[in-house]
Design a protein around this motif. Structure first.
Motif, PDB file in Angstrom:
ATOM      1  N   LEU A  10      40.792  33.524  40.202  1.00 41.54           N
ATOM      2  CA  LEU A  10      40.378  34.185  41.398  1.00 41.54           C
ATOM      3  C   LEU A  10      41.431  34.990  41.923  1.00 41.54           C
ATOM      4  N   ALA A  13      41.692  38.250  40.286  1.00 40.60           N
ATOM      5  CA  ALA A  13      40.589  39.065  40.404  1.00 40.60           C
ATOM      6  C   ALA A  13      41.030  39.769  41.829  1.00 40.60           C
ATOM      7  N   MET A  14      41.703  39.190  42.749  1.00 45.60           N
ATOM      8  CA  MET A  14      42.321  39.578  43.944  1.00 45.60           C
ATOM      9  C   MET A  14      43.505  40.494  43.847  1.00 45.60           C
ATOM     10  N   VAL A  21      38.030  42.606  49.080  1.00 45.83           N
ATOM     11  CA  VAL A  21      36.985  42.374  47.996  1.00 45.83           C
ATOM     12  C   VAL A  21      36.349  41.299  48.816  1.00 45.83           C
ATOM     13  N   LEU A  26      33.781  38.365  44.546  1.00 46.42           N
ATOM     14  CA  LEU A  26      34.973  37.189  43.715  1.00 46.42           C
ATOM     15  C   LEU A  26      34.224  36.231  43.210  1.00 46.42           C
ATOM     16  N   GLU A  29      32.985  37.261  39.940  1.00 44.13           N
ATOM     17  CA  GLU A  29      34.113  37.403  39.084  1.00 44.13           C
ATOM     18  C   GLU A  29      34.503  35.927  38.401  1.00 44.13           C
ATOM     19  N   THR A  30      34.561  35.099  39.438  1.00 45.31           N
ATOM     20  CA  THR A  30      34.967  33.733  38.887  1.00 45.31           C
ATOM     21  C   THR A  30      33.732  32.609  38.485  1.00 45.31           C
TER      22      THR A  30
END
Length: 228
Positions: A10, A13-14, A21, A26, A29-30
């Motif tokens: 996470l 991704a940020m 975002v 998110l 992505e996770t």
């Protein structure tokens, strides 16, 4: 996925995705639900990460305590920006993605003013085409170097003759006009350079040559310098 791994993913991704975002992005992505994502963001905030934003708006990582602070002067920042930009233009998707990740991680550790210098550097790279265009997936050769394991090739020489080779890959060299692999060729029993644009297929083998890579590479480089 373990919770610690999920929180690290996470954070990454940020760092990488354009801010703000959305929670939905998110969560994608996770690989978690929105409810779990909100709990994970609360956990990161409780651990010291400064995350701006809220539900329905999006999130921005403004200070990342997972990484130590970095101090670079203006010229060092220019060098970082230029070097990573060059890597992104090499034509290797895996390296391009890694360069973007490095840029995001470095930016997350810089003070605000230095972060702005990084993203608005005066040094740029312009290449309308990839510097090393190739349809070859470099991961097999790269992993062979890292793991010190042999790789089998189908290789075409300058006249188009195709041969089967087993090599011990030592290094990947980004020369001025071509991308080459420095290797020990088991067929010729000698050091050889293999142009990646002539490699038709690369297959990983289980044969290990660890821990010989460093010594073999030193010997090959010594041989190349002697030729020069």
């Amino acid at each position: 996925m373990a919770r610690t791994d999920r929180l690290f993913r996470l954070l990454q991704a940020m760092r990488v995705l354009p801010a703000p975002v959305t929670a939905a992005r998110l969560a994608e992505e996770t690989g978690v639900s929105l409810r779990s994502l909100y709990r994970d963001i609360d956990s990161l905030r409780a651990a010291g990460a400064r995350i701006e934003g809220e539900r329905g708006y999006g999130y921005r990582l403004t200070e990342d305590h997972a990484l130590p602070p970095q101090t670079f002067d203006r010229m060092e920042i220019e060098a970082l920006a230029l070097g990573l930009a060059e890597v992104r233009h090499m034509g290797d998707p895996a390296l391009a993605e890694a360069a973007a990740s490095v840029l995001a991680k470095v930016a997350a550790t810089l003070p605000d003013a230095s972060e702005q210098h990084l993203f608005h550097a005066v040094s740029h790279v312009y290449r309308p085409e990839a510097r090393y265009p190739s349809g070859l997936d470099m991961s097999t050769l790269r992993n062979g170097c890292w793991r010190e394991t042999a790789v089998s090739l189908r290789y075409a020489d300058g006249e188009g003759t195709v041969t089967e080779r087993t090599i011990l890959p030592l290094a990947i060299v980004y020369a001025d006009r071509r991308l080459v692999v420095l290797a020990w060729c088991c067929l010729r029993e000698a050091f050889r350079m293999f142009r990646t644009d002539r490699i038709l297929e690369a297959r990983a083998e289980a044969t290990s040559f660890r821990p010989r890579r460093a010594s073999l590479l030193r010997s090959y480089l010594t041989e190349l310098r002697a030729r020069a």
